[in-house]
Design an enzyme around this catalytic site. Structure first.
Site, PDB file in Angstrom:
ATOM      1  N   ASP A 409     -36.333  -5.085  40.994  1.00  0.00           N
ATOM      2  CA  ASP A 409     -35.380  -5.626  41.967  1.00  0.00           C
ATOM      3  C   ASP A 409     -35.738  -7.080  42.282  1.00  0.00           C
ATOM      4  O   ASP A 409     -36.798  -7.581  41.885  1.00  0.00           O
ATOM      5  CB  ASP A 409     -35.436  -4.753  43.234  1.00  0.00           C
ATOM      6  CG  ASP A 409     -34.310  -5.087  44.196  1.00  0.00           C
ATOM      7  OD1 ASP A 409     -33.286  -5.638  43.756  1.00  0.00           O
ATOM      8  OD2 ASP A 409     -34.465  -4.795  45.404  1.00  0.00           O
ATOM      9  N   GLU A 412     -33.624 -12.138  40.467  1.00  0.00           N
ATOM     10  CA  GLU A 412     -32.663 -13.194  40.060  1.00  0.00           C
ATOM     11  C   GLU A 412     -33.362 -14.513  39.722  1.00  0.00           C
ATOM     12  O   GLU A 412     -32.801 -15.234  38.875  1.00  0.00           O
ATOM     13  CB  GLU A 412     -31.628 -13.390  41.171  1.00  0.00           C
ATOM     14  CG  GLU A 412     -30.688 -12.204  41.346  1.00  0.00           C
ATOM     15  CD  GLU A 412     -31.369 -10.949  41.899  1.00  0.00           C
ATOM     16  OE1 GLU A 412     -32.293 -11.094  42.699  1.00  0.00           O
ATOM     17  OE2 GLU A 412     -30.971  -9.839  41.503  1.00  0.00           O
ATOM     18  N   ASP A 484     -26.003  -4.670  45.664  1.00  0.00           N
ATOM     19  CA  ASP A 484     -25.764  -4.236  47.051  1.00  0.00           C
ATOM     20  C   ASP A 484     -24.280  -4.232  47.414  1.00  0.00           C
ATOM     21  O   ASP A 484     -23.792  -5.111  48.139  1.00  0.00           O
ATOM     22  CB  ASP A 484     -26.547  -5.133  48.008  1.00  0.00           C
ATOM     23  CG  ASP A 484     -28.051  -5.003  47.810  1.00  0.00           C
ATOM     24  OD1 ASP A 484     -28.463  -4.079  47.074  1.00  0.00           O
ATOM     25  OD2 ASP A 484     -28.801  -5.810  48.375  1.00  0.00           O
TER      26      ASP A 484
HETATM   27  C1  GLC Z   1     -32.381  -4.912  47.661  1.00  0.00           C
HETATM   28  C2  GLC Z   1     -31.908  -3.933  46.603  1.00  0.00           C
HETATM   29  C3  GLC Z   1     -31.707  -2.569  47.211  1.00  0.00           C
HETATM   30  C4  GLC Z   1     -33.029  -2.110  47.854  1.00  0.00           C
HETATM   31  C5  GLC Z   1     -33.478  -3.132  48.884  1.00  0.00           C
HETATM   32  C6  GLC Z   1     -34.836  -2.799  49.471  1.00  0.00           C
HETATM   33  O1  GLC Z   1     -31.398  -5.116  48.595  1.00  0.00           O
HETATM   34  O2  GLC Z   1     -30.727  -4.376  45.993  1.00  0.00           O
HETATM   35  O3  GLC Z   1     -31.278  -1.649  46.254  1.00  0.00           O
HETATM   36  O4  GLC Z   1     -32.843  -0.880  48.454  1.00  0.00           O
HETATM   37  O5  GLC Z   1     -33.560  -4.415  48.279  1.00  0.00           O
HETATM   38  O6  GLC Z   1     -35.793  -2.752  48.485  1.00  0.00           O
END
Ligand code: GLC
Length: 797
Positions: A409, A412, A484
């Site tokens: 995650d 980017e 998200d």
């Molecule tokens: C980001 C991710 C999401 C995750 C959050 C906390 O927003 O896109 O999926 O739950 O971070 O880690």
């Protein structure tokens, strides 16, 4: 007087310089050319052009103002393998030909036109300005055909047909993104054009910020694409169907490898499940309630102060023992990993990174610092081989206690403020690059390091990798989720389009956060989205911190019952789905296929009200419907279609109004469709009943299905341990047959239940000289069980 002249001169020079920064430069006339290995090298007045033949229908075109160094790409894994068969110079043009394509290069000024060998123009540079440079930005302009449509470009919002729109590629963390937001997390600079009954594809292999304009504000004259820096470097795909172009694009940039079969099951996620007791309780609930589930996720709170590769031992005192218990119940665990390494002396990842110079820097060599979940962080430079190796090996802290899936995650990369300065420096595997060139491939390289490292650590077991950010080629390493999103009908419908667009762009294993990540879905929205998730390659329910719970029992008893039925259906489909995923690994063809792939020249599939429809694998059609509608007008393309839930038959090429109660998402099987199903299981490691159901839906066309099985968890299939056979329905000869098996893996199944749908009043089947009497089943079905042997099976009806 002298002073005055000097002033004028200075002013003249300055304005000259100023004018130059924004001056539009074009290649000009062709001056010379020569044939080279696999192509041609050309010099125009202002540019160098190299055209190389990767295959007869894949041509690479590079146009640069400076002499071209050898190119470098994180996306492409092929080299040129073919050549022009004909190179002929005419007075005003050059003619180049492969076994599939003809290129006409105009000399005055330089521009390119590409035709198929029937003489139909596939794509043509806009003659007035084919290529331009403006400052560091380079652009390519293509003539716009009056009926031209554009599809692809990966994870983009908007319509299926992108004509009249413009897009940008700059991987961005956009929490709760708007339904028309652009750019998002992934950059896939690949699209396909469709016009005059021909198709083509273009992949701009440039990782700087890129822009695509499909005729927005260009007076219907041209489309264009630009890169903020670097060279104009694109691949042209000239195959005659979208499926073949996707095959060629994924030949060039790679295809997915087989994931563990458990990652096709239902996956339960939330930010966050903790402590350990809550996780175990969650797992127990699934089993007690007999709601199938394969995966439980641990979001950032499993870590000690969000430090990657650590555990919060307060919340999770014994990760290995906990995961062991979950494994016994048939669950697999996926944990999140973020790239930001907390600045904290004594934290091993920080200390090792500092010691070995693993982090991205400012131009003066100081490490770049940005804020993410753990607070102040440094960011690994994944374009250094030793950093990729170090990152990959660090997964030992997760693999050792039993984690099998790795969720990449914030890559980017994201830092609070969403504005990492452009001057940040990276190695780019020895070539050196700034954030401007690295940004869009950061997620790709992180996913690569994760994939390679965990593959190595898991000693022959397949890992599951998931990522938010990526670039072309990401399919080689990881599944993708669409970030998200929000709990609204619009997002649900958009998610279907986004998944389909990713499929058009080489990424098959993809899905959204079901039910919406942000916000609280209504019961109706939750149910509708879950039922759509059954027919989405990646099937995960996820929700944000502070939102209402979305486990299948969170919306009352009736919703729980429906949720169970939906999820059961997903597990029934596993033999079909696994075979479809296998197909993606071979051909790049996605599991979720926008109707444009099979019905490219049918205008209706691009209509606003039908653009969300898609094929799920070879034989199913899914028509997403919002949760507030209980009937829907849908379009069924040519052929015939059976509603999966009722067996009702619909003639193809028709617009029909269909009941769509929350319990019954409109899903159809095509006439002559073949659908292998299994019994409901609670997780993929549970053995289904040994009877493989083979549903055949009557039709007048021959159809075949490539059925595939293996152990679902190792790489032994690479050594021949798989089970593969073609299933053929041949209505002309009234025959259903299964070819002899290939591979050394024994099937999970020992018999097949042939289920005939709408075959009239047939009562008997013959196979192997034996006569079988069919049993009547509701819904115009007849069935019979026959043994499943490895040799060819022929069934006559
Ligand atoms: C980001 C991710 C999401 C995750 C959050 C906390 O927003 O896109 O999926 O739950 O971070 O880690």
């Amino acid at each position: 007087m002298k002073k005055f002249v000097l002033l004028i001169l200075v002013y003249g020079c300055l304005s000259g310089i100023l004018a130059q920064t924004d001056q539009v430069i074009q290649p000009g006339n062709l001056k010379s050319f020569k044939q080279t290995d696999h192509g041609v090298w050309l010099q125009t007045e202002n540019a160098t052009v190299i055209i190389r033949v990767y295959s007869p229908q894949v041509i690479r075109i590079r146009v640069s103002r400076s002499a071209l160094p050898e190119g470098f790409s994180y996306a492409v894994i092929q080299t040129p393998q073919s050549d022009f068969k004909k190179v002929k110079e005419h007075e005003s043009e050059l003619e180049l030909q492969t076994d599939s394509l003809k290129l006409i290069l105009n000399k005055h000024p330089f521009s390119i036109k590409i035709l198929n060998l029937r003489g139909e123009v596939l794509c043509e540079d806009y003659r007035d300005f084919a290529y331009t440079w403006q400052g560091t930005e380079v652009s390519c302009y293509k003539k716009l055909f009056s009926d031209e449509k554009f599809v692809g470009l990966g994870e983009k919002t908007g319509n299926l047909n992108r004509r009249g729109e413009k897009y940008e590629n700059w991987n961005s963390d956009v929490p709760a993104y708007a339904i028309n937001a652009d750019p998002l997390y992934q950059s896939i600079p690949f699209y396909m054009g469709i016009h005059d009954k021909v198709t083509y594809g273009i992949f701009l292999d440039n990782s700087f910020r890129t822009k695509f304009n499909f005729g927005a504000s260009t007076d219907e004259k041209f489309s264009f694409f630009s890169a903020a820096n670097g060279e104009m470097n694109y691949y042209f795909f000239g195959a005659s169907s979208l499926a073949e172009i996707i095959r060629d694009y994924t030949w060039l940039t790679g295809r997915m490898t087989l994931p563990p079969i458990w990652s096709l099951g239902y996956q339960q996620c939330r930010w966050s499940y903790f402590p350990e007791s809550e996780v175990l309780d969650l797992a127990g609930k699934f089993r007690n309630k007999q709601i199938p589930c394969d995966v439980i996720y641990l979001d950032i709170d499993y870590m000690d102060e969000y430090k990657v590769f650590t555990w919060d031992h307060q919340k999770f005192p014994q990760p290995k023992a906990m995961i062991g218990k979950l494994n016994e119940l048939g669950f697999h665990v996926v944990t999140i990993v973020d790239p930001g390494i907390k600045i904290e002396k004594g934290y091993f990842a920080y200390d090792e990174g500092i010691k070995n110079d693993y982090f991205a820097t400012y131009p003066d060599g100081a490490f770049y610092t940005g804020n993410v979940w753990p607070g102040r962080c440094h960011f690994p430079d994944f374009t250094k081989e030793d950093v990729r190796r170090w990152w990959g090996n660090s997964f030992i802290h997760l693999v050792e206690p039993g984690v099998e899936g790795f969720w990449n995650d914030m890559n980017e990369p994201s830092a609070w403020g969403q504005n990492i300065p452009d001057i940040v420096q990276f190695s780019f595997d020895g070539r050196k690059a700034s954030m401007t060139e690295m940004h869009n491939v950061y997620g790709l390289n992180m996913s690569r390091a994760t994939f390679e490292g965990t593959k190595n650590l898991m000693k022959g077991k397949r890992a599951f990798i998931l990522t938010r950010a990526g670039f072309s080629g990401i399919q080689r390493y990881s599944a993708v989720w669409t970030g998200d999103n929000e709990a609204t009908d619009e997002h649900m419908l958009l998610s279907a389009r986004m998944v389909n667009s990713m499929g058009l762009s080489g990424i098959s294993f993809v899905g959204p956060d079901l039910g919406g990540f942000m916000g609280n879905p209504t019961k109706e929205l939750y149910l509708r989205w879950l039922s759509l998730g059954v027919y989405t390659p990646f099937f995960r329910n996820h929700s944000a911190w502070g939102t209402s719970h979305k486990e299948p029992w969170s919306f009352g008893e009736d919703a729980e019952k429906l949720s169970r039925e939906f999820i059961n259906q997903r597990y029934r489909l596993i033999p079909y789905l696994y075979s479809m995923i296998y197909q993606s690994t071979l051909s790049g063809l996605p599991v979720a296929r926008s109707l444009t792939i099979n019905y490219t020249f049918n205008e209706k599939v691009y209509w606003y009200q039908y653009q969300n429809e898609y094929l799920f694998g070879d034989n199913l059609l899914v028509a997403p419907v919002s949760c507030t509608q209980n009937a829907s007008k849908i379009y069924l393309p040519e052929g015939g279609w059976y509603r999966l839930s009722s067996g009702e038959f619909f003639k193809g090429n028709s617009e029909v109004i269909i009941d769509a109660p929350l319990s019954d998402l409109p899903v159809f099987v095509k006439a002559s469709g073949i659908l292998p199903l299994q019994s409901v299981i609670q997780c993929t490691s549970e053995k289904p009943s040994p009877v493989l159901e083979l549903h055949i839906f009557n039709g007048d066309k021959q159809n075949s299905f490539c059925y595939y099985e293996d152990d679902g968890s190792t790489y032994q299939f690479e050594k021949g341990q798989y089970y593969k056979r073609m299933i053929i329905f041949d209505p002309g000869n009234k025959q259903i047959s299964l070819t002899g098996t290939e591979g050394s893996f024994p099937s999970k199944f020992t018999s097949i239940l042939i289920v005939l749908h709408s075959f009239g009043d047939i009562m008997n089947l013959k196979s192997d000289g034996k006569e079988y009497t069919l049993k009547l089943r509701p819904g115009n079905q007849r069935s019979v069980k026959i043994p499943l042997k490895n040799e060819e099976i022929k069934i006559q009806y």
